[in-house]
Design a protein around this motif. Sequence first.
Motif, PDB file in Angstrom:
ATOM      1  N   PHE A 128       1.499   9.074  -6.314  1.00 17.79           N
ATOM      2  CA  PHE A 128       1.072  10.469  -5.703  1.00 17.79           C
ATOM      3  C   PHE A 128       2.318  10.533  -7.083  1.00 17.79           C
ATOM      4  O   PHE A 128       2.487  11.819  -7.526  1.00 17.79           O
ATOM      5  CB  PHE A 128       2.421  10.820  -4.537  1.00 17.79           C
ATOM      6  N   LEU A 129       3.484   9.941  -7.040  1.00 16.19           N
ATOM      7  CA  LEU A 129       4.468  10.460  -8.269  1.00 16.19           C
ATOM      8  C   LEU A 129       3.941  10.835  -9.683  1.00 16.19           C
ATOM      9  O   LEU A 129       4.003  12.021 -10.529  1.00 16.19           O
ATOM     10  CB  LEU A 129       5.631  10.060  -8.241  1.00 16.19           C
ATOM     11  N   PHE A 130       2.719  10.416  -9.973  1.00 14.61           N
ATOM     12  CA  PHE A 130       2.071  10.268 -11.199  1.00 14.61           C
ATOM     13  C   PHE A 130       1.722  11.337 -10.877  1.00 14.61           C
ATOM     14  O   PHE A 130       1.706  12.721 -12.426  1.00 14.61           O
ATOM     15  CB  PHE A 130       1.293   9.014 -11.179  1.00 14.61           C
ATOM     16  N   PHE A 131       0.179  11.952 -10.076  1.00 10.73           N
ATOM     17  CA  PHE A 131       0.118  13.046 -10.382  1.00 10.73           C
ATOM     18  C   PHE A 131       1.043  14.252 -10.300  1.00 10.73           C
ATOM     19  O   PHE A 131       0.197  15.519 -10.787  1.00 10.73           O
ATOM     20  CB  PHE A 131      -1.215  12.990  -8.944  1.00 10.73           C
ATOM     21  N   PHE A 132       1.854  14.338  -9.138  1.00  6.88           N
ATOM     22  CA  PHE A 132       2.800  15.313  -9.281  1.00  6.88           C
ATOM     23  C   PHE A 132       3.495  15.587 -11.224  1.00  6.88           C
ATOM     24  O   PHE A 132       3.937  16.695 -11.103  1.00  6.88           O
ATOM     25  CB  PHE A 132       3.709  14.803  -8.258  1.00  6.88           C
ATOM     26  N   LEU A 133       3.605  14.686 -11.223  1.00 10.10           N
ATOM     27  CA  LEU A 133       4.097  14.545 -12.994  1.00 10.10           C
ATOM     28  C   LEU A 133       3.352  15.406 -13.996  1.00 10.10           C
ATOM     29  O   LEU A 133       3.399  16.168 -14.300  1.00 10.10           O
ATOM     30  CB  LEU A 133       4.431  13.492 -13.619  1.00 10.10           C
ATOM     31  N   SER A 156       1.081  -1.369  -0.292  1.00 10.56           N
ATOM     32  CA  SER A 156       0.220  -0.299  -0.050  1.00 10.56           C
ATOM     33  C   SER A 156       0.675   0.725   0.188  1.00 10.56           C
ATOM     34  O   SER A 156       0.813   2.322  -0.726  1.00 10.56           O
ATOM     35  CB  SER A 156      -0.917  -0.032   0.918  1.00 10.56           C
ATOM     36  N   GLY A 157       2.196   1.355   0.737  1.00 12.19           N
ATOM     37  CA  GLY A 157       3.066   2.503   0.563  1.00 12.19           C
ATOM     38  C   GLY A 157       3.303   3.109  -0.668  1.00 12.19           C
ATOM     39  O   GLY A 157       4.074   3.558  -1.287  1.00 12.19           O
ATOM     40  N   LEU A 158       3.915   1.779  -1.121  1.00 13.14           N
ATOM     41  CA  LEU A 158       4.215   1.563  -3.217  1.00 13.14           C
ATOM     42  C   LEU A 158       3.276   1.968  -4.249  1.00 13.14           C
ATOM     43  O   LEU A 158       3.869   3.261  -4.316  1.00 13.14           O
ATOM     44  CB  LEU A 158       4.795   0.101  -3.376  1.00 13.14           C
ATOM     45  N   GLY A 159       1.683   1.682  -3.322  1.00 10.01           N
ATOM     46  CA  GLY A 159       0.622   2.684  -4.299  1.00 10.01           C
ATOM     47  C   GLY A 159       0.651   3.733  -3.865  1.00 10.01           C
ATOM     48  O   GLY A 159       0.423   4.647  -4.905  1.00 10.01           O
TER      49      GLY A 159
END
Length: 44
Positions: A26-31, A18-21
């Motif tokens: 988060f990284l995807f939306f930040f990108l 769940s942490g990796l998800g």
Amino acid sequence: MNEFEKNPQSKNNDIIDSGLGFVFSFLFFFLIFGIGVAFNVLGG
């Protein structure tokens, strides 16, 4: 005890998964946000 508890597909810790998800989403939306900001700054 049901049959799925005896033979799980993945023996990984759920907290790690769940942490990796969370981190990857988060990284995807930040990108996506960063691309939008870049277009906004370059466009005007």
